[in-house]
Design a protein around this motif. Sequence first.
Motif, short mmCIF file in Angstrom:
data_model
loop_
_atom_site.label_atom_id
_atom_site.label_comp_id
_atom_site.label_asym_id
_atom_site.label_seq_id
_atom_site.Cartn_x
_atom_site.Cartn_y
_atom_site.Cartn_z
N ASN A 1 37.87 -13.00 32.44
CA ASN A 1 36.56 -12.34 32.37
C ASN A 1 35.61 -12.91 33.42
OD1 ASN A 1 37.80 -11.22 30.21
ND2 ASN A 1 36.35 -11.87 28.68
N ILE B 1 36.64 -11.49 36.81
CA ILE B 1 36.23 -10.10 37.02
C ILE B 1 34.74 -10.03 37.34
CG2 ILE B 1 35.91 -7.89 35.83
CD1 ILE B 1 38.53 -8.51 34.34
N ASN C 1 36.44 0.87 45.99
CA ASN C 1 37.84 0.95 45.56
C ASN C 1 38.07 0.37 44.17
OD1 ASN C 1 37.24 -1.58 46.55
ND2 ASN C 1 39.34 -2.01 47.15
N VAL C 2 37.02 0.17 43.42
CA VAL C 2 37.16 -0.39 42.07
C VAL C 2 36.79 0.67 41.04
CG1 VAL C 2 36.37 -2.18 40.49
CG2 VAL C 2 36.64 -2.70 42.90
N LYS C 3 37.63 0.75 40.02
CA LYS C 3 37.34 1.67 38.92
C LYS C 3 37.34 0.87 37.63
CE LYS C 3 40.36 4.79 37.73
NZ LYS C 3 41.25 5.95 37.86
N VAL C 4 36.26 0.96 36.87
CA VAL C 4 36.12 0.17 35.64
C VAL C 4 36.19 1.11 34.45
CG1 VAL C 4 34.65 -1.39 34.34
CG2 VAL C 4 34.71 -1.53 36.82
N SER C 5 37.01 0.75 33.49
CA SER C 5 37.12 1.55 32.27
C SER C 5 36.62 0.73 31.10
CB SER C 5 38.59 1.94 32.06
OG SER C 5 38.74 2.50 30.78
N ILE D 1 41.77 -0.75 42.90
CA ILE D 1 41.65 -1.77 41.84
C ILE D 1 41.07 -1.12 40.59
CG2 ILE D 1 40.36 -3.84 41.16
CD1 ILE D 1 40.70 -4.81 44.03
N THR D 2 41.76 -1.34 39.49
CA THR D 2 41.26 -0.82 38.21
C THR D 2 41.05 -1.98 37.25
OG1 THR D 2 43.45 -0.50 37.30
CG2 THR D 2 42.51 1.35 38.48
N VAL D 3 40.00 -1.89 36.47
CA VAL D 3 39.68 -2.91 35.46
C VAL D 3 39.59 -2.20 34.13
CG1 VAL D 3 38.01 -4.61 34.72
CG2 VAL D 3 38.40 -4.26 37.14
N SER D 4 40.38 -2.64 33.18
CA SER D 4 40.34 -2.00 31.86
C SER D 4 40.70 -3.02 30.79
CB SER D 4 41.30 -0.81 31.79
OG SER D 4 42.62 -1.26 31.91
N PRO D 5 40.15 -2.87 29.59
CA PRO D 5 40.48 -3.83 28.52
C PRO D 5 41.86 -3.57 27.93
CG PRO D 5 38.95 -2.18 27.71
CD PRO D 5 39.14 -1.91 29.16
N LEU E 1 30.20 -5.06 40.91
CA LEU E 1 31.56 -4.52 40.98
C LEU E 1 31.53 -3.02 41.19
CD1 LEU E 1 34.33 -5.80 40.78
CD2 LEU E 1 34.39 -5.23 38.38
N LYS F 1 48.52 -6.48 37.16
CA LYS F 1 49.71 -5.66 37.47
C LYS F 1 49.57 -5.12 38.88
CE LYS F 1 51.40 -3.76 33.14
NZ LYS F 1 51.39 -2.57 32.29
N GLN G 1 37.23 1.44 27.94
CA GLN G 1 38.20 1.44 26.85
C GLN G 1 39.61 1.28 27.39
OE1 GLN G 1 37.52 5.00 24.59
NE2 GLN G 1 36.13 3.91 23.21
N ARG G 2 40.53 1.02 26.48
CA ARG G 2 41.92 0.82 26.89
C ARG G 2 42.46 2.08 27.56
NH1 ARG G 2 47.38 0.81 24.85
NH2 ARG G 2 46.82 2.29 23.21
N VAL G 3 43.18 1.89 28.64
CA VAL G 3 43.79 3.02 29.33
C VAL G 3 45.15 3.29 28.69
CG1 VAL G 3 44.64 3.87 31.52
CG2 VAL G 3 42.60 2.46 31.46
N LEU H 1 32.45 -7.23 28.13
CA LEU H 1 32.50 -7.47 29.57
C LEU H 1 32.02 -6.25 30.35
CD1 LEU H 1 33.34 -9.43 31.80
CD2 LEU H 1 35.59 -8.41 31.75
N PRO I 1 42.86 -4.76 24.39
CA PRO I 1 42.37 -5.54 23.25
C PRO I 1 43.47 -6.32 22.53
CG PRO I 1 41.54 -3.31 23.17
CD PRO I 1 42.59 -3.34 24.22
N ASP J 1 38.13 -8.75 25.36
CA ASP J 1 36.78 -9.25 25.09
C ASP J 1 36.79 -10.36 24.04
OD1 ASP J 1 34.93 -7.83 26.70
OD2 ASP J 1 35.49 -6.02 25.63
N TYR K 1 41.99 -7.24 30.61
CA TYR K 1 41.36 -8.38 29.96
C TYR K 1 41.16 -8.07 28.49
CZ TYR K 1 37.18 -5.50 29.99
OH TYR K 1 36.30 -4.48 29.78
#
Lengths: 137, 417
Positions: free
Chosen positions: A41, A44, B379-383, A60-64, B374, A73, B385-387, B364, A66, A32, A30
């Motif tokens: 947003n 999520i 099974n959820v991983k939150v970052s 499941i991974t959530v990452s920005p 969340l 994906k 910053q950009r990976v 967010l 920008p 911001d 996503y």
Amino acid sequence: MPLSAVKAVAKGQNGVGAFILQCKRLDFHYCDWAGSSRGMNAFIQKRLPQFARENPQIEITVSPRPHKHPVVKGHYINGREKAVCVRNMTTEMILEKASLLRDASGEKLKRVNKPVTSVNESVRGIWSPYHGAQYKI
Amino acid sequence: MRRISRPQQPIDLLLTSFRRPQTQSSSSPCLVCNFRAISFPKARHPSTYVAARFSTSTRLRQEPIFKPKNPEKAKAFTDSIQAKLWGGQENVLGREDPYDRNSPMRVPGGGKAENEVEAKRPQIVEEEEVSEKYADELAEESHSTEDEYSPDHGRYEEAKTWHGLERVGSKEWAEEYQDQERGRLHFRRGYLPSTKITDPEALDAALHRAIAEVFTLQKVGMDLGLTSKRAGSQNDLGFIQSVKVGPSKDGNSAIVEFSDSTNESEIVQALEALAKTSNSVDTESSPDIGPEEASSVLETTTQSQRWKEGWQSISISDPDVKFAVVKRLMQLTGHRLSDPVIQDTNTIGQLLARITAPPKPKKLVEAIQGDGRLQAVSNVKVSGQRVTPMDKEQEVGRLKVIEYALRERGLLVGAPS
């Protein structure tokens, strides 16, 4: 040595006895800042917890990401991955796309022409001119 | 569609043909000298000549546009052509040029006599007049620009000290200057404190104080707007925190109970004195109370000592009361309330909830972490910053291998070994 038919051995098929979901991971990206991520947003925040609980076998991974459009994906056990851009989509539309990626096999899309496709071999076997009755002209 | 470029238009061709004989007819045989003698101004745009040619001024229009080299021969040629066209000399129509200054078709009037007088002048004099005219124009122009842009009119005085000079360089000055440049009105800061009070206890105390002041004035029948006239004047009213505020029986108003009956009259007297002075002084210019001072004044009592039961349902739906309470509250706390928020707020409890509500998270990730729903799913991983690709390599343990291979080849520069 007389010919003998190949003995049929039971082959494992996904869904026969056990079903392994082909999708192993879903990434939700996503932004911001960008307005195209507004639906993402909201998804999520409001819908993803339930979706994750319903699909515990998927990581499941959530990452920005920008200054880019939002993307979902999917990573599959055959090593392939599929990405869907969900810019300007609503929460419901994004849920549809996430479900589509979850249910996908990871293979490339193929055109299906026949109404029925069987994975079983033909009972009659493949015809051969050197076997069976010898016709003489 | 084909277009003809402007310099090729007939009017410009005529113009160029007109200029050439002027220079040749000068008294001096030298071409260069003639050019200097005419003394045309600096490069003038051709359109100005065209304008002069079609000017209403008779002075600028007196020469014919086309002047043949041999007039006799040209006239004979014209006559022969006209005779062929019209079938004889007698039948020729339009022989007279209506634009010629000697034409009998011209209307006799004021311009004619002037033209006749001027026509007798020699050609050279006319040329000089034209050139002088342009020279005068130029001189006038240069004179006017000098007047306009002259830096010194005798008004400039060099400063010996910095007293009285504009002070530049501070951040506030830069903001004010930019506001002026953009044409905005510059509002003097001071009505609201520069920083907001965020402590819930201090906010509660500020609301209590605003309510106590406004409803006391309402009880006495004075102008409710006096409460926010000048913040510093109420600083000494420390006892106001011991005043108990509760809802009235009908729930539409508030009852203010003073521990000492003289306190009520003290408030009224202080505000009355303020009302007298406020007529001569700009009362809303600069409050003397800052947020830190306000919080220190307001935090002397606890919430239970300030309010009576059911205080949150005290109504402020009366527009005058609401406006006075909100204005005083904004002055005390530094929270700016928008019009829709003020419109939707009808009780004190709603007002307190509005100003004590935490601000919206800007990112967010902050919202997710604040929510916690969340993160409760395994099974959820939150970052936050950009990976990056490096993060992905590190996740599967491949980054060490890559770094080792790079270090072996001497390609990993600046990384810790």
